[in-house]
Design a protein around this motif. Structure first.
Motif, short mmCIF file in Angstrom:
data_model
loop_
_atom_site.label_atom_id
_atom_site.label_comp_id
_atom_site.label_asym_id
_atom_site.label_seq_id
_atom_site.Cartn_x
_atom_site.Cartn_y
_atom_site.Cartn_z
N ASN A 110 0.81 -1.22 0.00
CA ASN A 110 0.00 0.00 0.00
C ASN A 110 0.84 1.27 0.00
N GLY A 111 2.15 1.12 -0.01
CA GLY A 111 3.04 2.28 -0.09
C GLY A 111 3.19 3.04 1.21
N ARG A 112 2.59 2.56 2.28
CA ARG A 112 2.62 3.34 3.52
C ARG A 112 3.83 3.05 4.40
N TYR A 113 4.48 1.92 4.16
CA TYR A 113 5.59 1.53 5.04
C TYR A 113 6.84 1.19 4.22
N VAL A 114 7.97 1.61 4.79
CA VAL A 114 9.25 1.27 4.20
C VAL A 114 9.96 0.37 5.20
N ALA A 115 10.52 -0.74 4.71
CA ALA A 115 11.19 -1.68 5.62
C ALA A 115 12.67 -1.76 5.26
N ALA A 116 13.52 -1.77 6.29
CA ALA A 116 14.96 -1.90 6.07
C ALA A 116 15.43 -3.25 6.60
N ASP A 155 8.57 -7.03 -0.64
CA ASP A 155 7.16 -6.82 -0.31
C ASP A 155 6.36 -7.94 -0.96
N ALA A 156 5.23 -8.28 -0.36
CA ALA A 156 4.36 -9.30 -0.95
C ALA A 156 2.91 -8.86 -0.78
N PRO A 157 2.02 -9.34 -1.66
CA PRO A 157 0.62 -8.98 -1.53
C PRO A 157 0.07 -9.32 -0.14
N GLY A 158 -0.97 -8.59 0.27
CA GLY A 158 -1.52 -8.80 1.60
C GLY A 158 -0.74 -8.01 2.64
N ASN A 159 -0.10 -6.94 2.20
CA ASN A 159 0.75 -6.13 3.08
C ASN A 159 1.70 -6.98 3.92
N ILE A 198 10.88 -12.41 -5.19
CA ILE A 198 9.48 -12.77 -5.30
C ILE A 198 9.13 -12.68 -6.78
N THR A 199 8.35 -13.64 -7.26
CA THR A 199 8.01 -13.63 -8.68
C THR A 199 7.13 -12.41 -8.97
N PRO A 200 7.12 -11.92 -10.22
CA PRO A 200 6.40 -10.68 -10.53
C PRO A 200 4.92 -10.74 -10.18
N ASP A 201 4.32 -11.93 -10.11
CA ASP A 201 2.91 -12.04 -9.72
C ASP A 201 2.73 -12.05 -8.20
N HIS A 381 10.16 3.31 -12.37
CA HIS A 381 9.11 2.33 -12.68
C HIS A 381 9.10 1.17 -11.70
N ARG A 382 10.16 1.06 -10.90
CA ARG A 382 10.16 0.07 -9.81
C ARG A 382 9.00 0.31 -8.83
N ALA A 383 8.55 1.61 -8.75
CA ALA A 383 7.49 1.97 -7.80
C ALA A 383 6.23 1.14 -8.00
N THR A 384 5.99 0.68 -9.22
CA THR A 384 4.73 0.00 -9.51
C THR A 384 4.88 -1.52 -9.62
N ARG A 385 6.06 -2.03 -9.29
CA ARG A 385 6.28 -3.48 -9.46
C ARG A 385 6.37 -4.18 -8.11
N ILE A 386 5.68 -5.32 -8.00
CA ILE A 386 5.78 -6.15 -6.79
C ILE A 386 7.23 -6.64 -6.66
N GLY A 387 7.77 -6.52 -5.47
CA GLY A 387 9.13 -7.05 -5.24
C GLY A 387 10.24 -6.08 -5.53
N PHE A 388 9.89 -4.81 -5.81
CA PHE A 388 10.93 -3.82 -6.06
C PHE A 388 10.83 -2.65 -5.08
#
Lengths: 388, 133
Positions: A110-116, A155-159, A198-201, A381-388
């Motif tokens: 959801n873009g709300r959290y950044v993890a290190a 990052d993975a789906p489901g926050n 993580i795979t692109p899906d 464009h990484r902003a819109t990709r899962i796993g980037f």
């Protein structure tokens, strides 16, 4: 009349002074200058550097994720610095020191959290993406309180965030739906996971193992099935060669229905079918692969190498599984990044202090510009990709 | 540093070691200054040329730095600062550099670094590694 006219001109002048020309960030990016702790903001349409920003600390290993509006880059430095860079205003919007020794990070679905992900103290820290305020601390504790170095955070789906524990040999899945109380599931992965993807899906998480011949696969749709080992024993029958730099894994390894993964200690790419997770081929290459990155259309995979073979980039044509060209962009090629739709690849050569831009159709160099010991190249464009 | 540790192993008294190393390092700095004064490709005490030393510094900072960090504060591999190494045995560090360490990610560097060069790197690490610039 004359006064009216002057007033109109004055108003126009004032308005144009007050606001910079409007633009998007979809064709912008950041390039790390690793020896001087700086980043360059670049424009991939104009093929030019727009600004240089200093004061980011130790960037000898650094990575970047982008806010989902593409305006800010979060730069994770080696010294535990986390810097939020404003790509439009060309300034540091916020900077914190969050650990003693860090290896990278991720941004939530959801873009709300950044993890290190950190080596010292070993664990993951989660921050509010707007303010960089700490919202959760997940120590990578194992074996009666020892802390493991953390690698392969995505990052993975489901926050969720998924990551691997190098020393503990585990994969952890953290659900941050309630960010102050992450729910964590732990899995035994194998010996010394060195990175993950993580795979692109967003369905499969794979950890590469340094200490074993094989990789650990977790189906995030069915975590109850546990870890599945893939490409087991891939190195059997040939001597393991020294690895002078660890490979880096990300979802960029997937081209079509196949993934191209660096073998550890073998000068090969392993080709695996992402439907069956069976090996379907091997491609001999010039050295120990570090990055194997698919062009966005999946027709080519670009590969760079660990010391001492790091002055080359090889291009694999996926249709024939053959190397079609070996490029020599400069000394110590550290990274490659494709423009959003892949017509160009930008390649950094640390020891020659330059970045080379290639046309990916003709494989000819189009332009080159100076940068101080450039390493990572990150486009928005990484902003819109899962796993980037 | 290497000399000191060898002497200690043989049972020399600490006072003697201290006096000896002071004399030794004074002599060595004279030798070094003399070499620098007379030649650009100074091959001081170690038989390693100035150019090669520069290349070794770059190699350690960049390529060892892949795992130990460019500032040698550690990464996937352990920290290599003077403070963190002060209890380490130079011989074992030398062996680790040349032949790697089993069951860890440390590879053998003997294809790129000879014994004298490994000794020199250990010596530099133990007194604080020089900057690449």
């Amino acid at each position: 009349m004359r006064i009216k006219c002057c007033f109109a001109i004055l108003t126009l002048l004032l308005t144009s002074c007050a606001s910079a020309p409007m633009r998007g960030t979809g064709d912008l990016g950041l390039i790390i200058e690793r020896d001087v702790g700086r980043v360059q903001i670049v424009d991939t349409s104009a093929k030019t550097s727009l600004a240089t920003i200093a004061g980011l600390g130790d960037l000898s290993h650094a990575s970047v994720v982008f806010s989902r509006d593409g305006r800010y880059g979060y730069v994770f430095g080696r010294d535990g610095g986390l810097t939020k860079v404003d790509l439009l205003k060309h300034v540091i919007a916020k900077r914190i020191m969050q650990a003693g020794n860090s290896i990278g990070g991720a941004i939530s679905q959801n873009g709300r959290y950044v993890a290190a992900q950190n080596y010292t103290p070993g664990g993951v820290k989660i921050f509010d993406a707007l303010t960089l305020k700490l919202v959760a601390d997940i120590p990578a504790a194992y074996d009666n309180g020892k802390l493991s170095k953390v690698v392969g955070l995505v990052d993975a789906p489901g926050n969720q965030f998924v990551f691997s524990l190098f020393d503990a040999g585990e994969i952890w899945v953290a659900d941050i739906s309630e960010p102050s109380m992450p729910m964590i599931k732990k899995f035994k992965a194998g010996k010394q996971p060195y990175d993950g993807l993580i795979t692109p899906d967003g369905r499969h998480y794979i950890a590469g193992l340094f200490g074993e011949d094989g990789l650990a696969l977790l189906d995030l749709w069915h975590p109850e099935k546990g870890i599945q080992r893939i490409l087991n024993g891939y190195g059997q029958g040939s001597e393991k060669l020294p690895v002078y730099k660890m490979p880096h894994l990300r979802g960029w390894a997937v081209a079509g229905t196949r993934a191209y993964l660096p073998a550890i200690g073998h000068h090969e790419l392993l080709v695996v079918d992402t439907q069956t997770w069976q090996e379907v081929g091997r491609i001999p290459v010039a050295g120990q692969p570090v990055f194997a990155i698919a062009r966005p259309d999946g027709r080519q995979v670009w590969v760079n190498f660990a010391f001492p073979d790091n002055a080359q980039v090889q291009i694999v044509e996926t249709e024939t599984q053959q190397i079609v060209k070996t490029l020599r962009p400069g000394l110590a090629v550290l990274h490659m990044e494709f423009t959003p739709r892949g017509e160009e690849a930008w390649v950094s050569s640390r020891d020659d202090n330059h970045v080379t831009i290639y046309d990916t159709q003709t494989l000819q160099a189009l332009a080159e510009f100076k940068a101080s010991a450039p390493s990572g190249i990150f486009f928005t464009h990484r902003a819109t990709r899962i796993g980037f | 540093m290497l000399m000191t540790s060898t002497l200690t192993k043989r049972g020399a008294s600490p006072a003697f070691v201290m006096i000896f190393s002071t004399i030794f390092s004074s002599v060595m700095s004279v030798v070094f200054i003399t070499c620098v004064a007379f030649s650009n490709t100074a091959v001081a005490d170690t038989g390693i040329s100035h150019e090669r030393k520069t290349a070794l510094i770059k190699l350690v900072r960049n390529d060892c730095g892949s795992c130990h960090g460019m500032t040698l504060k550690g990464g996937l591999g352990p920290e290599l600062s003077a403070e963190s190494l002060h209890n380490s045995d130079p011989e074992s560090l030398r062996e680790t550099i040349l032949h790697g360490r089993t069951d860890t990610a440390m590879p053998p560097w003997s294809a790129f670094i000879n014994g004298a060069e490994a000794d020199w790197i250990v010596e530099q690490l133990m007194k604080g590694f020089p900057d690449a610039h």
